[in-house]
Design a protein around this motif. Structure first.
Motif, PDB file in Angstrom:
ATOM      1  N   LEU B 135       2.063   8.884  34.173  1.00 49.44           N
ATOM      2  CA  LEU B 135       0.945   8.291  33.436  1.00 49.44           C
ATOM      3  C   LEU B 135       1.147   8.395  31.923  1.00 49.44           C
ATOM      4  O   LEU B 135       0.925   7.435  31.182  1.00 49.44           O
ATOM      5  N   ALA B 136       1.579   9.559  31.450  1.00 46.49           N
ATOM      6  CA  ALA B 136       1.715   9.765  30.008  1.00 46.49           C
ATOM      7  C   ALA B 136       2.806   8.877  29.417  1.00 46.49           C
ATOM      8  O   ALA B 136       2.641   8.295  28.347  1.00 46.49           O
ATOM      9  N   GLU B 140       2.638   5.929  26.503  1.00 47.74           N
ATOM     10  CA  GLU B 140       3.522   5.745  25.353  1.00 47.74           C
ATOM     11  C   GLU B 140       4.086   4.326  25.309  1.00 47.74           C
ATOM     12  O   GLU B 140       4.108   3.675  24.260  1.00 47.74           O
ATOM     13  N   LEU B 141       4.545   3.857  26.485  1.00 49.82           N
ATOM     14  CA  LEU B 141       5.121   2.513  26.548  1.00 49.82           C
ATOM     15  C   LEU B 141       4.057   1.461  26.254  1.00 49.82           C
ATOM     16  O   LEU B 141       4.310   0.473  25.560  1.00 49.82           O
ATOM     17  N   VAL B 153      -7.051  -0.145  24.343  1.00 45.16           N
ATOM     18  CA  VAL B 153      -7.768   0.114  25.586  1.00 45.16           C
ATOM     19  C   VAL B 153      -7.695  -1.113  26.511  1.00 45.16           C
ATOM     20  O   VAL B 153      -8.378  -1.183  27.525  1.00 45.16           O
ATOM     21  N   TYR B 206      -0.704   3.244  33.862  1.00 43.50           N
ATOM     22  CA  TYR B 206      -1.554   3.460  32.695  1.00 43.50           C
ATOM     23  C   TYR B 206      -2.577   2.333  32.546  1.00 43.50           C
ATOM     24  O   TYR B 206      -3.756   2.576  32.282  1.00 43.50           O
ATOM     25  N   LEU B 210      -6.809   2.337  32.637  1.00 41.65           N
ATOM     26  CA  LEU B 210      -7.707   1.811  31.603  1.00 41.65           C
ATOM     27  C   LEU B 210      -8.905   1.064  32.202  1.00 41.65           C
ATOM     28  O   LEU B 210      -9.843   0.721  31.480  1.00 41.65           O
ATOM     29  N   PRO B 213     -11.518   3.938  31.493  1.00 45.71           N
ATOM     30  CA  PRO B 213     -11.093   4.852  30.431  1.00 45.71           C
ATOM     31  C   PRO B 213     -12.044   6.034  30.351  1.00 45.71           C
ATOM     32  O   PRO B 213     -13.212   5.921  30.721  1.00 45.71           O
TER      33      PRO B 213
END
Lengths: 484, 252, 300
Positions: B135-136, B140-141, B153, B206, B210, B213
């Motif tokens: 997920l992290a 970043e990507l 978002v 990711y 969202l 969120p």
């Protein structure tokens, strides 16, 4: 109980002799109009900013040292980020009450600036800046500038993607200053963007330098109001020589303290219910990343809008460049604040009637030209503010962002004069209407310090500095007038 | 859903006109099952002839009205049809927009089978195993490659020439993955050399996160940044305090 | 000439010397700073400058101004009746009792007493000015000399292109319609080196003269820093092959040398000359041939 208080009172009085001053102070009369409380919103927001801000400093670390996140917010686990960003995340997620403090701090800043702007508007449209209050107008405008600067500094501290983008633009604006721009930018940031020391510098500026300056000027601001006494609107029994309203003690003080709680309540409600600046969603700052809808907080919005609307007129000659950013980014704010600070003197220069002191306020409709200019100028900055939202507006209303930008360029030039003219005409019309007389009974403190009651229709027009005591009933002699 | 409605209610009270903006930014998510490439070529041909050939040509070779679909790949057909963007609504829209799909899942599979039977090239529908995705890393990507257009978002954003980067909330995981690989419309594509399979799965995870969120700060105010915050600050914050002033102070 | 006036002249001279010394040491401090600084010298000069200034002011006040004593009545706090005060003061003033200064000295006369020595006043202003200037010098420590740093990035001849995740970029790996943010190897994340690598079709590119071999097989690289206000120009619209800056909506035409076609930017994004090395990786042919990013005064 009462005796204890009295004895304590006596003890302090023997040593400080303050009872005279305190009595004068408690009896000081403030006019009651609702619009005179706008400055208080700003004052109390500032107080809240200090209180919540102190709490935040216990947890925030103003450092760009890289760390790997290992906190409660899963989508950022293992991501490299600065200590500034990490500690903001931590105080939002792991510190109890941290999030609500942070959000209250941010909302208080937004309300602080909004209240200042509305307060400046009230002072402007009622002519309260006229002689002898030019000095306090300048102090007030300085407070506006300092508040804006401190707001931007605070917005930049968490080192998230949004604030980093803002700093990048601020750096470019500093660079654009002719002759010394590169030096200004390098000295301010401590080197080429993004320099290591910028966050720690902004921190000192945000929590020490600017708050101290604001606090000092606030003191001066209120001391001058105290000394000069507050202005008042024309009305029955109100003259250039008196102040009609509530006494500081007890009614005004209670209302004012109550109002502080109301300001805090609204800020707390927003801080708990409405999310502001969710930096965990924006991510840590990376120089090469950027998000759509990157905007500053509202009070810097007009500058961002100006940057968008101003055409790409970059001047290149004799081996030097004056970047396009200079005009909307440096020149526009300089001219804007120059005119704002200088307005009392500009108006006095052109109306030529400012030879005497003014303590009675204008109604906006009585001054069509000033009111027209004011609304026109406000329109100008509102258009600029909305121009800063072109991308958001285009997304929401499904229109072309490029088309919107062109439309805003047109609106910026056309709308202010139109609004100014329409306001001017409306004021002219309204001023021609007969004024309805207020027949409500009023309590008046006369020049000799007596309180008298009377009725509006009896008390005369009270408008032109002609106190009329006839038809007023004396209700007892108060203390002598204030010692200044 | 109740949490969102509660937040919306608060917003209505607080933000007034701004709530319109929020609802406009949050169209309801429409989950779509991912496609499987086991459709029937003949049925696909029939559907294609009636529904698509007037613009793309009888054998998907393209006409003046629409591009050739030879070699676009299964991912492309699935993305355009399952998001309802194709078939286009008649009338001059600036860009194909998401709408309820005109075809059922089976029919879409048939269409995919037909178009890929004409030319098997092009990206296939990505297979996703999101269970172990990072997920992290996806975040970043996303911030490096997607946020510039779709926003941090994923609420979408304005582009030049009247184009919009659509909000990502309604898109299913499969559709997000397809969009990344094919670069529909004006979006750049991110092939396997740019985004590895792991990276693709990370980004998709990711984007899916969202949909909800972490709004631990309260109502998300449409996730459109400082502009709506400014409006709420003025209308709800200062507005309420002005009313209080008006109540406390004298009117005349 | 009486003794007092000779004493006064001597004191005046001493004060003048002290003020000149203060100014000289202040300037010396500035020179020390400008030539690299030296702790003991800085402390010594600052101490001397402040000390002589302090001595001069004290001596002035002690020897050259009316000595007093002046008398002021003390009032018991509780007795201070504010209602009576202005009246009593009025009375005092009328009877001359308020002015207890010998010779009826007032504030303005105090100013006059100082102003009676214009030469010393000039020296004082000069010394204070010198101290003020010397105090400004440490501001220089806040940042390095910009020099030519704004004209340079970390791109060098032969520097290999790497992505944000540190992966080397092979020539041809990028498909047409793709975009990638790249940095010079070893300098990932550097703000001024960020570069957009875009794959366009070779025939489409309108190559500028002198840049014929800068974009091997349609792989063209531009600085990602907007020439307007420095935001990353992150939005690539494939259909129109244009780059949009999300901050202020400047639009750049990728096909035509990243020329600004709309919005507030006025300069093209600088192009990075690319090449392919023997291992098939994309490399830079050198640094940008102009300063990247927003404009500044020294930029030609």
């Amino acid at each position: 109980m009462t005796r204890t208080i009295k004895r304590a009172n006596r003890w302090f009085d023997d040593r400080l002799g303050a009872s005279g001053f305190v009595r004068t102070a408690l009896n000081k009369v403030f006019p009651d109009h609702w619009s005179f409380m706008l400055g208080e919103i700003a004052l109390y927001s500032f107080l809240l900013l200090v209180l919540t801000g102190i709490y935040l400093t216990f947890f925030f670390q103003p450092s760009l040292k890289e760390v790997v996140y290992d906190g409660a917010y899963a989508p950022l686990k293992g991501v490299e980020m600065s200590q500034a960003y990490e500690s903001t995340l931590r105080l939002s997620y792991e510190v109890r009450a941290g999030m609500v403090m942070r959000q209250m701090h941010h909302w208080a800043a937004i309300i602080f600036l909004a209240a200042i702007v509305v307060h400046v508007g009230r002072v402007f449209f009622t002519g309260a800046f006229r002689r002898p209050r030019e000095l306090n107008w300048i102090v007030g405008c300085s407070l506006l500038v300092l508040a804006m600067a401190n707001g931007f500094a605070g917005y930049s501290l968490p080192d998230d993607q949004l604030s980093g983008t803002g700093l990048r633009i601020a750096y470019s604006i500093a660079l654009s200053i002719p002759l010394g721009g590169t030096w200004v930018a390098y000295l301010l940031f401590g080197g080429e963007f993004p320099a290591e020391s910028i966050i720690s510098r902004l921190f000192v500026i945000h929590v020490l330098l600017l708050p101290l300056a604001i606090l000092g000027l606030l003191g001066v601001h209120m001391a001058i109001v105290w000394r000069q006494k507050h202005t008042q609107f024309r009305g029955p029994g109100k003259t250039e020589d008196n102040v009609v309203g509530s006494r500081l003690w007890p009614s005004y003080a209670l209302k004012s303290v109550g109002f502080f709680f109301l300001v805090s309540a609204v800020t707390a409600l927003l801080g708990g219910l409405a999310q502001v600046n969710p930096i965990w969603l924006y991510g840590p700052f990376r120089a090469a990343d950027v998000s759509a809808a990157s905007q500053p907080d509202w009070y810097v919005g007009w500058l961002d809008g100006a940057l968008r609307l101003f055409p790409g007129w970059e001047i290149r000659a004799f081996g030097h460049t004056i970047p396009a950013v200079f005009f909307p980014g440096v020149l526009l704010p300089t001219v804007s604040f120059g005119l704002l600070f200088g307005w009392p003197f500009i108006e006095a220069r052109f109306t030529k009637e400012d030879v005497r002191d003014h303590h009675l306020l204008d109604r906006p409709r009585e001054r069509p030209l000033r009111t027209g200019i004011g609304t026109g100028v406000i329109t100008f900055y509102v258009v600029l503010f909305f121009a800063a939202a072109t991308d958001v507006l285009a997304t929401v209303f499904d229109v072309s962002v490029t088309g919107l930008l062109v439309a805003f360029r047109v609106a910026l030039l056309c709308l202010p004069p139109v609004v100014a003219f329409v306001t001017y005409r409306l004021c002219k019309e309204a001023a021609a209407l007969p004024d309805e007389e207020d027949a409500a009974p009023v309590v008046v403190r006369t020049a000799s310090g007596a309180y008298v009651t009377g009725h509006g229709h009896q008390a005369g027009n009270g408008g032109d500095g002609t106190p009329r005591a006839d038809g007023l009933d004396e209700i007892g002699s108060g203390p002598r007038p204030d010692a200044h | 859903m109740t949490r969102r409605s509660a937040a919306l209610l608060v917003l209505l009270v607080l933000g007034g006109p701004f709530s319109v903006l929020v609802t406009m930014l949050h169209p309801a998510a429409a989950g779509q099952p991912a496609g499987t490439a086991d459709g029937d070529v003949e049925q696909g041909r029939a559907l294609f002839t009636t529904g698509c050939s007037s613009c793309h040509g009888l054998r998907a070779e393209g006409t003046r009205r629409g591009p050739s679909l030879l070699g676009v790949g299964a991912a492309s057909v699935d993305f355009w049809v399952s998001t309802g963007r194709m078939p286009l609504k008649t009338g001059g829209a600036r860009q194909a927009v998401r709408k309820p799909p005109a075809y059922q899942r089976d029919d879409i599979d048939d269409l995919i089978a037909y178009v890929t039977s004409l030319d098997p090239d092009g990206p296939p529908i990505p297979e996703l195993d999101l269970a172990r995705a990072d997920l992290a890393e996806g975040g970043e990507l996303f911030r490096a490659n997607c946020a510039a257009c779709h926003g941090a978002v994923g609420i979408g954003g304005a582009l030049a020439s009247g184009r919009l980067a659509p909000p990502l909330r309604p898109a299913s995981a499969a559709q997000v993955a397809e969009a990344v690989r094919i670069g529909p419309g004006t979006m750049p594509n991110f092939g396997p050399d740019t985004f590895s399979q792991d990276q693709l799965e990370a980004v998709v995870t990711y984007v899916e996160s969202l949909d909800h969120p972490d709004d631990r700060g309260g109502s998300g105010l449409g996730h459109a940044g400082p502009i709506p915050e400014g409006f709420v600050g003025w209308l709800a914050g200062l507005g309420a305090l002005l009313l209080a002033c008006y109540w406390i102070g004298d009117r005349e | 000439m009486s003794d007092t006036s000779r004493d006064e002249r001597r004191t005046e001279r001493a004060i003048a010397v002290a003020l000149v010394l203060s100014a000289i040491t202040a300037l010396g401090l500035a020179v020390t700073y400008a030539t690299g600084g030296q702790v003991q010298l800085e402390g010594f000069l600052l101490g001397l400058s402040l000390g002589t200034m302090g001595w001069a002011l004290c001596a002035w006040g002690k020897h050259l101004l009316p000595p007093g004593p002046f008398v002021q009545q003390r009032q018991h706090p509780a007795e201070a009746d504010p209602e009576q005060e202005p009246v009593s003061r009025l009375v005092d003033e009328a009877t001359g009792e308020a002015s207890t200064l010998p010779g009826g000295g007032t504030d303005t006369e105090g100013l006059d007493a100082v102003g009676r020595r214009p030469f010393l006043v000039k020296l004082l202003v000069g010394a204070a000015g010198a101290l003020g200037v010397a105090a400004l010098f440490p501001i220089r420590s806040l940042g390095p000399d910009p020099g030519r740093t704004l004209f340079r990035t970390s791109w060098r001849k032969g520097a290999r292109l790497v992505t944000e995740e540190g992966r080397l970029v092979r020539a041809g790996e990028l498909e047409v319609g793709s975009v990638l943010t790249v940095f010079p190897e070893g300098h990932i994340g550097e703000a001024d080196a960020q570069t957009l690598l875009i794959r366009a079709t070779e025939d489409d590119l309108r190559t500028r003269p002198g840049r014929e071999d800068w974009a091997p097989r349609g792989q063209v690289a531009y600085s990602k820093v907007c020439t307007h206000a420095g935001c990353p120009v992150g939005l690539y619209q494939v259909e129109s092959r244009r780059l949009l800056c999300p901050c202020h909506q400047s639009l750049f035409d990728v096909i035509d040398g990243a020329r600004p076609v709309f919005g507030p930017a006025s300069r093209s994004l600088p192009q990075l000359a690319l090449d392919v090395d023997d291992d098939g990786y994309l490399i830079a042919r050198g640094d940008y041939d102009e300063a990247i990013g927003p404009g500044f005064w020294e930029r030609p």
